[in-house]
Design a protein around this motif. Structure first.
Motif, short mmCIF file in Angstrom:
data_model
loop_
_atom_site.label_atom_id
_atom_site.label_comp_id
_atom_site.label_asym_id
_atom_site.label_seq_id
_atom_site.Cartn_x
_atom_site.Cartn_y
_atom_site.Cartn_z
N GLU A 46 6.08 -1.48 -4.47
CA GLU A 46 6.55 -0.97 -5.78
C GLU A 46 5.49 -1.23 -6.84
O GLU A 46 5.23 -0.38 -7.70
N GLU A 49 2.66 1.16 -6.40
CA GLU A 49 3.04 2.50 -6.86
C GLU A 49 2.97 2.55 -8.39
O GLU A 49 2.48 3.52 -8.97
N HIS A 78 6.84 4.47 2.79
CA HIS A 78 7.61 4.39 1.55
C HIS A 78 6.66 4.64 0.36
O HIS A 78 6.96 5.42 -0.55
N GLN A 82 6.52 7.87 -2.25
CA GLN A 82 6.59 7.69 -3.72
C GLN A 82 5.39 8.37 -4.39
O GLN A 82 5.54 9.08 -5.39
N SER A 85 5.23 12.18 -4.81
CA SER A 85 6.01 12.85 -5.86
C SER A 85 5.13 13.21 -7.07
O SER A 85 5.52 14.00 -7.91
#
Ligand code: SAM
Ligand code: SF4
Length: 330
Positions: A46, A49, A78, A82, A85
């Motif tokens: 996360e 990202e 994962h 992300q 997108s």
């Protein structure tokens, strides 16, 4: 938005080393008993990202995942999902550089995420030599990975590090094989990065020499083809395919450098061949907003050096840059 460095270069390309770990131990890249970073030092997916999103908002249009081996990072898909997108939404291209060992498993998912081209590193087509250079790798797995990637519609560029006395006599057959399968091939000079078990000066082969040898067999025509990376390309008349040369040692390509590199701990290197770096993890974790990170990135870009100067200290034989390529990613 764009990030312009002090030499007027537009920084639009981010390479992210998502892990320093790898399932191979290539002799020119790592020592066999490499010590890796403690897992607790890694940014979460996360956080990676979030950092990438800040870079994209600041003008990064091309993003390459690398490592270590990017496909051995847990839940890597994962992160890919992300990041994908952002494609068409600031980001023009998402890609990765891989040793191919896990490609058979991931190729379909990568293509589904909008990845169109990948780089696969492959230094030899001889299974025994492949095992020798990677120490732990199995050629058949990589070839299965390449098959799966092509079946999934991914375009592949092969990267081969030119190693004196190891694969110099194999480049011509590799070129025919790669071009016969619709893959470009790029040759790379070994760079003195990080301590390894061998002596790098024994492995180093200037590509100008290799090109001269290839020209006895092939007609090579310089072309202006660019992929956003440092390779200079020729077209091979006999095969109709492209051959790239990455020559950090014999020819400095820094004047057109458009990239910066982020490690899995949130350290930003403005140049592959310099030690200067900026810590982005502290500002990232200091606040939920992105202003402090954005400011730290601006400061870092403001001191991107003009270029690298890879030299091996002839007396100590120590590498020019102490960190391994697997930390910053190739
Ligand atoms: N593990 C992945 C792979 O091998 O493709 C991605 C990371 S690897 C560090 C990226 C590229 O750097 C590979 O093509 C590898 O051959 C190259 N490389 C590693 N160490 C190098 C060195 N000392 N000099 C030149 N290229 C190197
Ligand atoms: Fe791993 Fe890539 Fe380094 Fe080989 S070159 S040891 S595959 S990171």
């Amino acid at each position: 938005m764009s990030m312009i460095d002090p030499f007027g270069r537009d920084i639009s390309y981010l390479r992210v080393s998502v892990t320093d770990r790898c399932d191979f131990r290539c002799t020119y890249c790592m020592a066999e008993d490499m010590t890796f970073l403690p897992k607790k030092d890694l940014l979460s997916l996360e956080e990676l990202e979030r950092l990438c999103s800040v870079f994209i908002a600041k003008g990064v249009r091309k993003l390459r995942l690398t490592g270590g081996e990017p496909l051995v990072r847990k839940n890597i898909m994962h992160l890919v999902r992300q990041l994908s997108s952002h494609l068409g939404n600031g980001l023009d291209e998402l890609t990765l550089t891989t040793n191919g060992s896990q490609l058979a498993r991931f190729a379909g998912d990568l293509a589904d995420c909008g990845i169109r081209r990948i780089n696969v590193s492959l230094d030899t087509l001889d299974p025994a030599k492949f095992r020798q250079v990677t120490r732990w790798g199995e050629l058949s797995k990589v070839l299965q990975g390449i098959d799966a990637a092509q079946a999934a519609g991914l375009k592949i560029k092969l990267n081969a590090v030119a190693l004196k006395g190891f694969n110099d006599d194999e480049i011509a057959p590799m070129l025919r094989w790669a071009h016969g399968r619709g893959m470009d091939l790029t040759l790379i000079e070994t760079m003195p990065m990080g301590e390894i078990d061998a002596d790098r000066t024994d492995q180093y082969l200037p590509l100008s020499l290799l090109r001269g040898r290839l020209e006895q067999e092939f007609n090579l025509r310089d072309i202006g083809y660019k992929t956003g990376g440092p390779a200079r390309y020729v077209e091979v008349a006999e095969t109709g395919g492209r051959l790239g040369f990455i020559t950090p040692m014999t020819h400095n390509f820094c004047e057109s450098c458009n990239r910066v590199r982020l490690t899995c701990t949130g350290t930003l290197y403005m140049c592959l061949g310099q030690e200067d770096a900026a810590d982005l993890r502290t500002p990232l974790r200091a606040s939920e907003g992105n202003e402090m990170v954005a400011q730290a990135i601006d400061e870092a870009i403001g001191r991107k050096p003009k270029g690298h100067d890879f030299v091996i200290d002839r007396r100590t034989r120590r590498p020019a840059v102490s960190r391994h390529m697997s930390v910053t990613g190739g």
